[in-house]
Design an enzyme around this catalytic site. Structure first.
Site, PDB file in Angstrom:
ATOM      1  N   ASP A   1      34.303 -15.592 -54.830  1.00  0.00           N
ATOM      2  CA  ASP A   1      33.713 -15.410 -56.192  1.00  0.00           C
ATOM      3  C   ASP A   1      35.342 -15.344 -56.750  1.00  0.00           C
ATOM      4  OD1 ASP A   1      32.019 -15.281 -58.441  1.00  0.00           O
ATOM      5  OD2 ASP A   1      32.107 -13.522 -58.586  1.00  0.00           O
TER       6      ASP A   1
ATOM      7  N   ASN B   1      23.942 -21.775 -60.518  1.00  0.00           N
ATOM      8  CA  ASN B   1      25.199 -22.254 -60.981  1.00  0.00           C
ATOM      9  C   ASN B   1      24.997 -23.515 -61.953  1.00  0.00           C
ATOM     10  OD1 ASN B   1      27.234 -21.207 -58.856  1.00  0.00           O
ATOM     11  ND2 ASN B   1      27.113 -20.007 -60.336  1.00  0.00           N
TER      12      ASN B   1
HETATM   13  C1  IPE Z   1      28.168 -16.965 -56.405  1.00  0.00           C
HETATM   14  O1  IPE Z   1      29.386 -16.484 -57.228  1.00  0.00           O
HETATM   15  C2  IPE Z   1      27.786 -17.880 -56.896  1.00  0.00           C
HETATM   16  C3  IPE Z   1      29.277 -18.200 -55.538  1.00  0.00           C
HETATM   17  C4  IPE Z   1      30.344 -18.292 -55.672  1.00  0.00           C
HETATM   18  C5  IPE Z   1      28.882 -20.045 -54.951  1.00  0.00           C
HETATM   19  P1  IPE Z   1      28.840 -16.261 -59.027  1.00  0.00           P
HETATM   20  O2  IPE Z   1      29.840 -16.009 -60.291  1.00  0.00           O
HETATM   21  O3  IPE Z   1      27.878 -17.466 -58.970  1.00  0.00           O
HETATM   22  O4  IPE Z   1      27.593 -14.938 -59.404  1.00  0.00           O
HETATM   23  P2  IPE Z   1      27.173 -14.180 -61.002  1.00  0.00           P
HETATM   24  O5  IPE Z   1      26.977 -15.228 -61.429  1.00  0.00           O
HETATM   25  O6  IPE Z   1      28.612 -13.470 -61.160  1.00  0.00           O
HETATM   26  O7  IPE Z   1      25.963 -12.979 -59.807  1.00  0.00           O
HETATM   27  C1  IPE Z   2      33.157 -19.247 -57.492  1.00  0.00           C
HETATM   28  O1  IPE Z   2      34.230 -18.265 -58.489  1.00  0.00           O
HETATM   29  C2  IPE Z   2      32.578 -20.483 -57.957  1.00  0.00           C
HETATM   30  C3  IPE Z   2      31.413 -20.622 -58.413  1.00  0.00           C
HETATM   31  C4  IPE Z   2      30.582 -19.784 -58.905  1.00  0.00           C
HETATM   32  C5  IPE Z   2      31.507 -22.269 -58.815  1.00  0.00           C
HETATM   33  P1  IPE Z   2      33.767 -18.500 -60.494  1.00  0.00           P
HETATM   34  O2  IPE Z   2      33.467 -19.478 -61.077  1.00  0.00           O
HETATM   35  O3  IPE Z   2      32.375 -17.383 -60.362  1.00  0.00           O
HETATM   36  O4  IPE Z   2      34.407 -17.126 -60.308  1.00  0.00           O
HETATM   37  P2  IPE Z   2      35.078 -16.025 -61.946  1.00  0.00           P
HETATM   38  O5  IPE Z   2      33.432 -15.046 -61.308  1.00  0.00           O
HETATM   39  O6  IPE Z   2      34.428 -16.605 -62.995  1.00  0.00           O
HETATM   40  O7  IPE Z   2      35.766 -15.779 -61.811  1.00  0.00           O
HETATM   41 MG    MG Z   3      31.594 -15.697 -60.703  1.00  0.00          MG
END
Ligand code: IPE
Ligand code: IPE
Ligand code: MG
Length: 247
Positions: free
Chosen positions: A27, A75
């Site tokens: 993340d 997502n």
């Molecule tokens: C978790 O990250 C999913 C992945 C890293 C693929 P998210 O960014 O989607 O999680 P939340 O929404 O903060 O819980």
């Molecule tokens: C994790 O990075 C990857 C996915 C969830 C696809 P994020 O896109 O959630 O990054 P942040 O949390 O917004 O920084």
């Molecule tokens: Mg995230």
């Protein structure tokens, strides 16, 4: 120093120092990009490029299974442009990195739903899995369009479809019906990006996983910090509900 085989034997007895299976919630890509005034997709691109470095470190330590959370079932609720961009980046990464991973004896397995991703991405998955199926090195589970709840429901549906008698449905059978049926439960789950939640990742499998989180954004996670996490893991006492035997 212990050999890799000796380590995994110890871990399977619940007293190990090196985790057999490390799972990572990668993340923080979006914030990494935004901090630099870049589009979020640039963060996802850099994030995918970091995978090889992390794999190298884990494999050198003797880790045998790595599961990477790349795209969750939730997502899809992001803006369409970001969703399309992330899936395109994953497809390119699979195409670009499969041969090198194969040369390193890595077995690649996709975990998650296959029916909602594009036919092109399905093809890349099939190619990568087929090419690396018999590899004996590290197993790399790539989780996209993955959700723990979906995985559990899918397992229930398959069990019913197979007509398994009720008295045969136990934990050992159930785990085989999960997408991760070929992998042991994760010993260690690492979450980058500062959040302290599981976000629908490996819900069944994480029952007794050790959990680490770091504020470091995924693209900034380096080998040094990862080694520190492994070191901290080696000092954790895992009890699995038991009382420690007196020393
Ligand atoms: C978790 O990250 C999913 C992945 C890293 C693929 P998210 O960014 O989607 O999680 P939340 O929404 O903060 O819980
Ligand atoms: C994790 O990075 C990857 C996915 C969830 C696809 P994020 O896109 O959630 O990054 P942040 O949390 O917004 O920084
Ligand atoms: Mg995230």
């Amino acid at each position: 120093m212990q050999t890799k085989a000796a380590d995994s034997q110890k871990v399977s007895q619940g007293q190990g120092k090196v985790p057999v299976h490390v799972a990572i919630i990668m993340d923080g890509n979006g914030r990494w990009a935004q901090k630099r005034g870049l589009p979020r997709l640039d963060g996802h691109r850099v994030g995918v490029d970091c995978i090889q470095r992390i794999l190298k470190t884990l494999s050198a330590k003797g880790v045998e299974y790595v599961t990477l959370y790349a795209f969750s079932t939730e997502n899809w609720n992001r803006p369409a442009e970001e969703v399309a961009g992330i899936l395109e980046i994953l497809q390119q990464a699979l195409r670009g990195q499969t041969e090198a991973l194969h040369k390193n004896n890595v077995r690649i397995v996709h975990i998650g739903k296959q029916d909602r991703i594009s036919p092109q991405l399905q093809d890349e998955v099939a190619y990568a899995e087929g090419l690396t199926r018999n590899n004996t090195g590290i197993t790399l589970n790539v989780a996209f369009d993955y959700g723990g709840r979906d995985e559990i429901l899918e397992a229930v549906r398959k069990i019913i479809r197979d007509g398994v008698p009720e008295d045969q449905v136990d934990e050992a059978l159930f785990r085989k019906y999960l997408f991760t049926g070929h992998s042991p439960d994760p010993d260690l789950i690492i979450r980058t990006g500062g959040e302290m939640r599981i976000s629908n990742f490996l819900l069944w499998q994480s029952a007794y996983s050790e959990y680490f989180h770091t504020p470091t954004l995924w693209p900034d996670l380096d080998s040094e910090e990862l080694e520190q996490v492994l070191e901290a893991y080696s000092n954790r006492q895992r009890r699995f509900g038991r009382v420690d035997p007196e020393e």
